[in-house]
Motif scaffolding. Structure first.
Motif, PDB file in Angstrom:
ATOM      1  N   LEU A 172      -2.104   6.085   6.255  1.00  0.00           N
ATOM      2  CA  LEU A 172      -2.495   5.616   4.933  1.00  0.00           C
ATOM      3  C   LEU A 172      -3.827   6.224   4.503  1.00  0.00           C
ATOM      4  CD1 LEU A 172      -1.526   1.858   5.278  1.00  0.00           C
ATOM      5  CD2 LEU A 172      -0.279   3.643   4.047  1.00  0.00           C
ATOM      6  N   THR A 173      -3.937   6.514   3.216  1.00  0.00           N
ATOM      7  CA  THR A 173      -5.185   7.070   2.669  1.00  0.00           C
ATOM      8  C   THR A 173      -6.024   5.999   1.998  1.00  0.00           C
ATOM      9  OG1 THR A 173      -4.218   7.560   0.509  1.00  0.00           O
ATOM     10  CG2 THR A 173      -4.027   9.259   2.215  1.00  0.00           C
TER      11      THR A 173
ATOM     12  N   LYS B 141       1.965   2.100  -3.425  1.00  0.00           N
ATOM     13  CA  LYS B 141       0.887   2.727  -4.201  1.00  0.00           C
ATOM     14  C   LYS B 141       0.736   4.213  -3.880  1.00  0.00           C
ATOM     15  CE  LYS B 141      -2.100  -1.336  -4.505  1.00  0.00           C
ATOM     16  NZ  LYS B 141      -3.396  -1.876  -4.083  1.00  0.00           N
ATOM     17  N   GLU B 142       0.908   4.565  -2.610  1.00  0.00           N
ATOM     18  CA  GLU B 142       0.593   5.919  -2.154  1.00  0.00           C
ATOM     19  C   GLU B 142       1.750   6.905  -2.219  1.00  0.00           C
ATOM     20  OE1 GLU B 142      -1.692   6.286   1.439  1.00  0.00           O
ATOM     21  OE2 GLU B 142      -2.694   4.365   1.113  1.00  0.00           O
TER      22      GLU B 142
ATOM     23  N   GLN C 272       0.833  -1.203   0.000  1.00  0.00           N
ATOM     24  CA  GLN C 272       0.000   0.000   0.000  1.00  0.00           C
ATOM     25  C   GLN C 272       0.866   1.250   0.000  1.00  0.00           C
ATOM     26  OE1 GLN C 272      -3.240   0.055  -0.566  1.00  0.00           O
ATOM     27  NE2 GLN C 272      -3.220   2.282  -0.558  1.00  0.00           N
TER      28      GLN C 272
ATOM     29  N   ASN D 145      -4.737   5.324  -4.429  1.00  0.00           N
ATOM     30  CA  ASN D 145      -3.705   4.781  -5.308  1.00  0.00           C
ATOM     31  C   ASN D 145      -2.480   5.658  -5.422  1.00  0.00           C
ATOM     32  OD1 ASN D 145      -4.947   2.383  -5.949  1.00  0.00           O
ATOM     33  ND2 ASN D 145      -6.165   3.300  -7.560  1.00  0.00           N
ATOM     34  N   SER D 146      -2.616   6.947  -5.198  1.00  0.00           N
ATOM     35  CA  SER D 146      -1.466   7.816  -5.376  1.00  0.00           C
ATOM     36  C   SER D 146      -1.626   9.056  -4.513  1.00  0.00           C
ATOM     37  CB  SER D 146      -1.353   8.215  -6.848  1.00  0.00           C
ATOM     38  OG  SER D 146      -0.211   8.981  -7.054  1.00  0.00           O
ATOM     39  N   GLY D 147      -0.576   9.377  -3.785  1.00  0.00           N
ATOM     40  CA  GLY D 147      -0.612  10.562  -2.942  1.00  0.00           C
ATOM     41  C   GLY D 147       0.138  11.709  -3.598  1.00  0.00           C
TER      42      GLY D 147
ATOM     43  N   TRP E  49       0.479  13.757   1.285  1.00  0.00           N
ATOM     44  CA  TRP E  49      -0.253  12.523   1.613  1.00  0.00           C
ATOM     45  C   TRP E  49       0.428  11.324   0.993  1.00  0.00           C
ATOM     46  CZ3 TRP E  49      -3.649  12.911   5.349  1.00  0.00           C
ATOM     47  CH2 TRP E  49      -4.183  14.153   5.602  1.00  0.00           C
ATOM     48  N   PRO E  50       0.551  10.245   1.707  1.00  0.00           N
ATOM     49  CA  PRO E  50       0.028  10.065   3.049  1.00  0.00           C
ATOM     50  C   PRO E  50       0.819  10.911   4.059  1.00  0.00           C
ATOM     51  CG  PRO E  50       1.322   8.149   2.426  1.00  0.00           C
ATOM     52  CD  PRO E  50       1.250   9.036   1.225  1.00  0.00           C
TER      53      PRO E  50
END
Length: 99
Positions: free
Chosen positions: A65-66, A26-27, A23, A69-71, A75-76
């Motif tokens: 974590l949000t 991804k973020e 995750q 898919n992409s921060g 963020w995060p």
């Protein structure tokens, strides 16, 4: 290193660490302060979406974590700690108070 965890924080298993690491990948984008660092999730809060991550720099980070898919660079959201003791004093004890 054996660490004492206080609620709502808990140590995570290797399988959980791999899940959270996926995750994070991804973020965290190229503009995020953790981008390019080796990250290993080691704990999580049962109270929210915060995870504790060990960084290749030797520091620790609490990452919120949000579940997107992409921060971006914010963020995060991330709080850095120089050591386990600093994390305990400034975050875990505060979170544990009244939990």
């Amino acid at each position: 290193m054996d660490r004492e965890w206080l609620e709502p924080w808990e140590k995570i298993s290797d399988d959980q660490a791999m899940f959270f690491k996926g995750q994070l990948v991804k973020e965290i984008t190229s503009t995020h302060p953790l981008f390019g660092l080796q990250l290993m999730p080691i704990g999580r809060s049962e109270a929210n979406d915060d995870i504790l991550v060990s960084l290749s720099t030797g520091k620790l980070a609490v990452v919120h974590l949000t579940w997107g898919n992409s921060g971006d660079h914010l963020w995060p959201s991330t709080e850095l700690y120089d050591s386990w003791e600093e994390f305990v004093d400034k975050k875990m004890l505060e979170d544990n108070f009244g939990y």
